[in-house]
Scaffold this active site. Structure first.
Site, short mmCIF file in Angstrom:
data_model
loop_
_atom_site.label_atom_id
_atom_site.label_comp_id
_atom_site.label_asym_id
_atom_site.label_seq_id
_atom_site.Cartn_x
_atom_site.Cartn_y
_atom_site.Cartn_z
N CYS A 315 1.17 -1.06 0.19
CA CYS A 315 -0.24 0.06 0.22
C CYS A 315 0.82 1.67 -0.16
CB CYS A 315 -1.08 0.19 1.56
SG CYS A 315 -1.97 -1.04 1.35
N ARG A 412 -12.23 0.91 -6.24
CA ARG A 412 -11.87 0.81 -4.63
C ARG A 412 -11.20 2.06 -4.17
NH1 ARG A 412 -8.07 -1.26 -1.01
NH2 ARG A 412 -8.70 -2.71 0.60
#
Ligand code: XMP
Length: 498
Positions: A315, A412
């Site tokens: 991430c 998302r």
């Protein structure tokens, strides 16, 4: 106690798993007496509190089947068409231990040279030959190692070397595994194709699979029809309602709404819509990291919450968007609020060892959701390749990486309509970890050891120790963290289990 650490008004810091260490308690039971059963959602309990992430390099049907057999659950990713995702769900629901329901088939026109390449890529040696080269088509024969050896001309087509269907032992659709076993033993064959009345291939049973233990006592199953349980991810676009309908028709048990920031009107509407239209389906909402976000989603009807923002191994959300939270703080705080409503939470991301799972459970999580930890196992999508220094690798990428978003996962990150795609993740590689069927038992045994050291015989017990402050933690300085890892050696080899 956790409350003193996370709610101290003097520190105001966010902590993650490595900042904390659990202090040992008293042991008066054996490691095998530790019960890891825990809740994934209001109505789904797992015997193994591990969930595989909805990522396109982690969970499709093979992973979801393996996870459910080992007592966890897999969440099929949403980076594919509605039909393809529904089919992945259906594969899990149709799974029967011992039966290969989607054997790789080849056409009779394939050459031996092409078959050699396929064997090398997939690592197995026997293939059914069907007229279209696909499953569900008319079975024409089988090619095994014995048919191919000693043939010099590798341009020879399979039609002239395969064992034709008239010489095969076949079983009829509907047969049970015990009878298949009998037929294989009597015929001394390695593979038993299962066909319909009209000769269409519907499954295969292999002697080597039957020899392996096909019993999975921890399997996550529906008690009524004995099918494995499976979850699937969706987005928050209006079109995702069609996706939900298709997934429900395919038999999905839980829907995970996949968003990096779950507290949005789009998600609120989706949770309410699913709960109204499909009240029997469990809805996991998220992701959230604060009590406020969590409360909003619980009020919409969520059956579980996914907790974590920007802390996954791949991430870059915290870097790019300046938003997120250190994971131990997020798990503890959200779990505390969710407990009031009896809603389980999943600690999602940032887990790289069994010890991290012990900490996640100790801070109130019902289960740990893992991406990188499970990436590189043989059940993940994608093929292995070798690095220059000879390591066997697989790809692992964030759903917010540019590559993944180009395939559709930008929803998302609310990026669908944007002209510029802003990456919130990276693509990388991970080392081969072997099969989930060896790896999950290693993880669960590690978790049991951790729980035993704490003095908790079950997840329920560790969480009540958390509540009443019996469970003690200490924060670790940077030096203490170094000391807690391997140190002071010239070199070492890390073998995880035997
Ligand atoms: P681990 O640490 O297990 O994390 O590899 C997996 C979890 O990370 C989330 N995820 C992402 N988060 N950018 C993000 O900020 C991404 O590209 C990305 N891809 C996945 C997700 O929650 C997953 O379960």
């Amino acid at each position: 106690s956790a409350d003193e650490i996370f709610n101290s008004s003097t520190t105001m810091s966010g902590y993650t798993y490595d900042d904390l260490i659990c202090l040992p308690g008293h042991i008066n039971f054996g490691v095998h007496d530790v019960n890891l059963s825990s809740r994934f959602s209001k109505k789904i309990t797992l015997r193994t509190p591990i969930v595989s992430s909805p990522m396109d390099t982690v969970t499709e049907s093979s992973m979801a089947i393996a996870m459910a057999l080992e007592g966890g659950i897999g969440v099929i990713h949403t980076n594919m068409s509605i039909e393809a995702q529904a089919q992945e769900v259906a594969r899990v629901k149709k799974f029967k231990a011992g039966f290969i329901l989607d054997p790789v088939c080849v056409p009779p026109t394939m050459t031996l040279e092409e078959l050699d390449a396929l064997k090398q890529k997939l690592g197995f040696t026997g293939f059914p030959v069907t007229d279209s080269g696909r499953m569900g088509a008319k079975l024409l024969g089988l090619v095994t190692k014995r048919d191919c050896d000693f043939i010099e001309d590798r341009k020879t087509r399979l039609t002239s070397i395969m064992t034709p269907v008239k010489d095969l032992v076949l079983a009829k659709e509907g047969i049970d595994l015990v009878s298949c076993n009998d037929m294989l033993q009597k015929s001394k064959k390695g593979k038993l194709p299962i066909v319909t009345e009209s000769g269409l291939l519907v499954a295969m049973v292999s002697r080597t699979d039957i020899k392996k233990n096909v019993e999975f006592p921890n399997a996550t199953k529906d008690p009524l029809n004995k099918q494995l349980l499976v979850a699937a991810a969706i987005g928050t676009r209006p079109a995702d309602r069609d996706r939900v309908n298709a997934l429900v028709s395919a038999g999905v048990d839980a829907i995970i709404i996949d968003s990096s920031q779950g507290d949005s009107v789009f998600q609120h509407e989706m949770v309410k819509w699913i709960k109204t239209n499909h009240p029997n389906i469990q809805v996991v909402a998220g992701n959230v990291v604060t009590k406020r976000q969590a409360k909003h989603l619980i009020e919409c009807g969520a059956d579980a919450l996914r907790v974590g923002m920007g802390i996954g191994s791949i991430c870059t959300t915290q870097e790019v968007c300046a938003c997120g939270r250190a994971q131990a703080s997020a798990v503890y705080n959200v779990a505390k609020l969710a407990k009031v409503y009896d809603v389980p939470i999943l600690a999602d991301g940032g887990i790289s060892s069994p010890g991290h799972i012990v900490k996640a459970l100790s801070l109130g999580a019902g289960a740990a959701m893992c991406g990188s930890l499970l990436a590189g196992t043989s059940e993940t999508p994608g093929e292995y390749f070798y690095s220059e220094d000879g390591k066997r690798l697989k790809r692992y990428r964030g759903m917010g990486s540019i590559d993944a978003m180009k395939k559709g996962s930008d929803d998302r990150y609310f990026g669908t309509a944007a002209a510029i795609k802003v990456a919130q993740g990276v693509s990388g590689t991970v080392q081969d970890k072997g099969s989930i069927h060896r790896y999950i038992p290693y993880l669960t045994q590690g978790i049991r050891h951790g729980m035993q050291d704490i003095g908790a015989q079950s997840v329920q017990q560790v969480q009540s120790m958390l509540q009443d402050g019996q469970l003690r933690f200490e924060l670790r300085s940077a030096a203490a963290q170094r000391e807690g890892g391997v140190h002071g050696l010239h070199s070492f080899e890390r073998k995880l289990f035997d």
